[in-house]
Each structure stands twice: as C-alpha cells, then as structure tokens.
Scaffold this motif. Sequence first.
Motif, mmCIF file in Angstrom:
data_model
loop_
_atom_site.group_PDB
_atom_site.id
_atom_site.type_symbol
_atom_site.label_atom_id
_atom_site.label_comp_id
_atom_site.label_asym_id
_atom_site.label_seq_id
_atom_site.Cartn_x
_atom_site.Cartn_y
_atom_site.Cartn_z
ATOM 1 N N ALA A 79 0.832 -1.202 0.000
ATOM 2 C CA ALA A 79 0.000 0.000 0.000
ATOM 3 C C ALA A 79 0.868 1.254 0.000
ATOM 4 O O ALA A 79 0.537 2.245 -0.666
ATOM 5 C CB ALA A 79 -0.934 -0.006 1.206
ATOM 6 N N ALA A 80 1.977 1.216 0.724
ATOM 7 C CA ALA A 80 2.877 2.377 0.775
ATOM 8 C C ALA A 80 3.474 2.657 -0.600
ATOM 9 O O ALA A 80 3.564 3.822 -1.030
ATOM 10 C CB ALA A 80 3.979 2.137 1.803
ATOM 11 N N THR A 81 3.870 1.613 -1.302
ATOM 12 C CA THR A 81 4.435 1.789 -2.644
ATOM 13 C C THR A 81 3.376 2.319 -3.611
ATOM 14 O O THR A 81 3.649 3.223 -4.418
ATOM 15 C CB THR A 81 4.987 0.455 -3.161
ATOM 16 N N ALA A 82 2.167 1.778 -3.529
ATOM 17 C CA ALA A 82 1.085 2.267 -4.384
ATOM 18 C C ALA A 82 0.781 3.723 -4.078
ATOM 19 O O ALA A 82 0.569 4.535 -4.996
ATOM 20 C CB ALA A 82 -0.157 1.414 -4.201
ATOM 21 N N LEU A 83 0.764 4.094 -2.816
ATOM 22 C CA LEU A 83 0.501 5.481 -2.437
ATOM 23 C C LEU A 83 1.544 6.411 -3.047
ATOM 24 O O LEU A 83 1.199 7.489 -3.560
ATOM 25 C CB LEU A 83 0.484 5.619 -0.915
ATOM 26 N N GLU A 84 2.801 6.024 -3.023
ATOM 27 C CA GLU A 84 3.856 6.850 -3.622
ATOM 28 C C GLU A 84 3.573 7.105 -5.107
ATOM 29 O O GLU A 84 3.783 8.216 -5.609
ATOM 30 C CB GLU A 84 5.218 6.170 -3.456
ATOM 31 N N LEU A 85 3.084 6.087 -5.807
ATOM 32 C CA LEU A 85 2.791 6.229 -7.228
ATOM 33 C C LEU A 85 1.622 7.189 -7.453
ATOM 34 O O LEU A 85 1.663 8.052 -8.338
ATOM 35 C CB LEU A 85 2.480 4.859 -7.828
ATOM 36 N N PHE A 86 0.570 7.072 -6.642
ATOM 37 C CA PHE A 86 -0.571 7.976 -6.772
ATOM 38 C C PHE A 86 -0.178 9.414 -6.432
ATOM 39 O O PHE A 86 -0.611 10.359 -7.109
ATOM 40 C CB PHE A 86 -1.726 7.507 -5.888
ATOM 41 N N VAL A 87 0.641 9.584 -5.404
ATOM 42 C CA VAL A 87 1.102 10.929 -5.042
ATOM 43 C C VAL A 87 1.921 11.522 -6.188
ATOM 44 O O VAL A 87 1.758 12.700 -6.549
ATOM 45 C CB VAL A 87 1.915 10.889 -3.737
ATOM 46 N N GLU A 88 2.797 10.727 -6.769
ATOM 47 C CA GLU A 88 3.618 11.199 -7.883
ATOM 48 C C GLU A 88 2.739 11.611 -9.068
ATOM 49 O O GLU A 88 2.975 12.639 -9.703
ATOM 50 C CB GLU A 88 4.603 10.112 -8.300
ATOM 51 N N ALA A 89 1.715 10.817 -9.348
ATOM 52 C CA ALA A 89 0.805 11.147 -10.445
ATOM 53 C C ALA A 89 0.057 12.441 -10.158
ATOM 54 O O ALA A 89 -0.125 13.287 -11.046
ATOM 55 C CB ALA A 89 -0.172 10.003 -10.669
ATOM 56 N N SER A 90 -0.384 12.605 -8.927
ATOM 57 C CA SER A 90 -1.091 13.830 -8.560
ATOM 58 C C SER A 90 -0.187 15.047 -8.707
ATOM 59 O O SER A 90 -0.591 16.082 -9.256
ATOM 60 C CB SER A 90 -1.605 13.723 -7.121
ATOM 61 N N GLN A 91 1.027 14.924 -8.243
ATOM 62 C CA GLN A 91 1.975 16.041 -8.317
ATOM 63 C C GLN A 91 2.365 16.359 -9.758
ATOM 64 O O GLN A 91 2.776 17.482 -10.054
ATOM 65 C CB GLN A 91 3.211 15.723 -7.481
ATOM 66 N N ALA A 92 2.199 15.393 -10.646
ATOM 67 C CA ALA A 92 2.494 15.603 -12.063
ATOM 68 C C ALA A 92 1.301 16.208 -12.814
ATOM 69 O O ALA A 92 1.344 16.343 -14.042
ATOM 70 C CB ALA A 92 2.897 14.279 -12.713
ATOM 71 N N GLY A 93 0.238 16.541 -12.097
ATOM 72 C CA GLY A 93 -0.915 17.177 -12.710
ATOM 73 C C GLY A 93 -2.003 16.230 -13.152
ATOM 74 O O GLY A 93 -2.925 16.633 -13.872
ATOM 75 N N LEU A 94 -1.932 14.969 -12.717
ATOM 76 C CA LEU A 94 -2.907 13.963 -13.148
ATOM 77 C C LEU A 94 -3.970 13.684 -12.084
ATOM 78 O O LEU A 94 -4.749 12.750 -12.222
ATOM 79 C CB LEU A 94 -2.195 12.652 -13.496
ATOM 80 N N GLY A 95 -4.009 14.497 -11.054
ATOM 81 C CA GLY A 95 -4.862 14.207 -9.905
ATOM 82 C C GLY A 95 -6.330 14.070 -10.213
ATOM 83 O O GLY A 95 -7.043 13.312 -9.559
#
Length: 302
Positions: free
Chosen positions: A262-278
């Motif tokens: 879950a921690a690894t998946a969260l990092e990926l979602f956070v990265e996507a959000s920060q890249a403007g894909l939120g």
Amino acid sequence: MQDSRKATVIGLGSMGWGAALSLLRAGFAVSGCDVRQDVLQRFSEAGGKACDTPAAAAQGAESVFVYVVNHAQVEHVLFGPQGALETAAAGTVFLLCTTMAPSATISISERLQAAGMLVVDAPVSGGHVKALSGEITVMASGTDEAFARAGAALDAVSAKVFRLGDRPGPGSQVKMINQLLAGVHIAATAEAMTLAAKTGIDLKTLYDVLRVSAGSSWMFENRGEHIVAGDYTPRSAVDIFVKDLGIVRSEAERTGGVTPLAATALELFVEASQAGLGREDDAAVAKILARKCGATLPGMEG
C-alpha cells in the motif's frame, strides 16, 4: 415533518449521482445538493429537487445520504453554515457514504447522535456503473433503529448491504481494507500494462487474455480497459486514492500494521497527482510508469 419516502443525497458525484437516480426510480422524492450548478440542472431535469445548500436538501427527509469527498467536506455539509443539521428533524438517518478514517467516522457520528440523529456508517463500493443501476455494495454498521428507518432507501441504491456492527466505525474499517486492495490492484495493473507496452505486446490482446486468467482482478478488468482505450475520463480520480491510501497509511501507523505494498502504491498515486494527473481517472498512474521507461500507451503522445 419527516416523509419516509423522501431522501436526500448530498454530493452528486459519480457515486452520489447514481444513488440519487436509483432512489428516484424506486419512487422516492429526492432532494440533491451539489456545488456544481450544471449538475443540479441535470438532476432537476431527471426529476429530482435541486438544492443549493445541504440545509435546504435535508428538510423533511427521513434519510440523508452523504457522498462528498472527504471528512472535512462531511463536517462542512453537516455542521457548517447552511449545513444539514440546521433543518434535519430529530431521528433523521444520516448515511455516511464517504470513505473516511474510522476515527473520523466515529467522531462525526457521535456529533450527529448528540444532536438526536441516527447514523449508518455506510461506505460503498462497486463503481459508477453499479451506482447508476442501484447495485452497489454497502459496508454498513449502525443501530437496528437506524437500519430499520433507512432500509427501503438502502435497498433502492444497493444490491448487497453487509451489516458489520451495531455502531459506526466497522463499516469504515472494512472500506479502508477494500481501498488498500483496490489501490494496490490499480497500481499493479498500471505496472503490468506499461511493461507489456514496453516489450511490444499488443495491449488489447493482452487484456483479453489476462481478464480470464489467474492474474486478473476486478480492478484489472475495469482499469485495464481504460488503459487499452486511452480513456482517462475520471470515474474515480487519482486524488481519491491519494486520500484513501493515505488513510491506510495513517491507520497502519496508529495500530502498528505493516503495509509495504500500500505504501508503494501510495507513492505512485502521489507522484501522479503532483504531475498534474490528480483529476484524471486513477488508471492514469500508468502514464507515470510509461514516462519513466519510455513506453507509449494509448492516449499518450509518442
């Protein structure tokens, strides 16, 4: 005066919209509240009563479904200016469908109960398609009285209601675990499809094979199809899983649980959000992995 055939839906996003239409089909008079005027207009055209404030929407209803995004919004639409508590009669059943940390659900429920209201902790699952057809799954907990009063309304929006306890809290706990699995499965789908694209496998063929094979999951079947189509229209957005996996992380930290996937998946979602894909569909996390390895997915520029 309350009307047992009157229901309110606060938050007409993809899930709340489906619940509201399902209630209308079941013969309820439904008041809906949302911050988007275009959505309210569509709801009025569908036969609902469009309301600009939660207070206006909750007046006279026996059941109030809350489908906003997070616990801060729940608190605002219930207890804030022109919130539902300003007009709700004692004994109104509030169905808290928002995914929240169990501690937040319990706190909000206690405030509602102190005001004379009944509460069903009622997070949902199934996606917007099942919401539209009235076939969602409800992970519910609350008193017998609350379930009795809200029973017809719950039947209208769901295919299955799991009663998980006699107080608010267990429903949110089970939904949290569901979201752990959902988020990890979306991330795994994104990884699998991106690797396939990088190695030259036709994604549509791969999808057709894997969706009937042992490696499949409901999320692979659903989000994998989005990736194949290059369609990132938000049914459930990236930022939803930033929130929901954040709840998993905080609860794991609080209880001493271990959640490396879950921690690894969260990092990926956070990265996507920060890249403007939120605000894109949560399958858009695949774009992050594709960019990192130089793969091109449908819907991405080469």
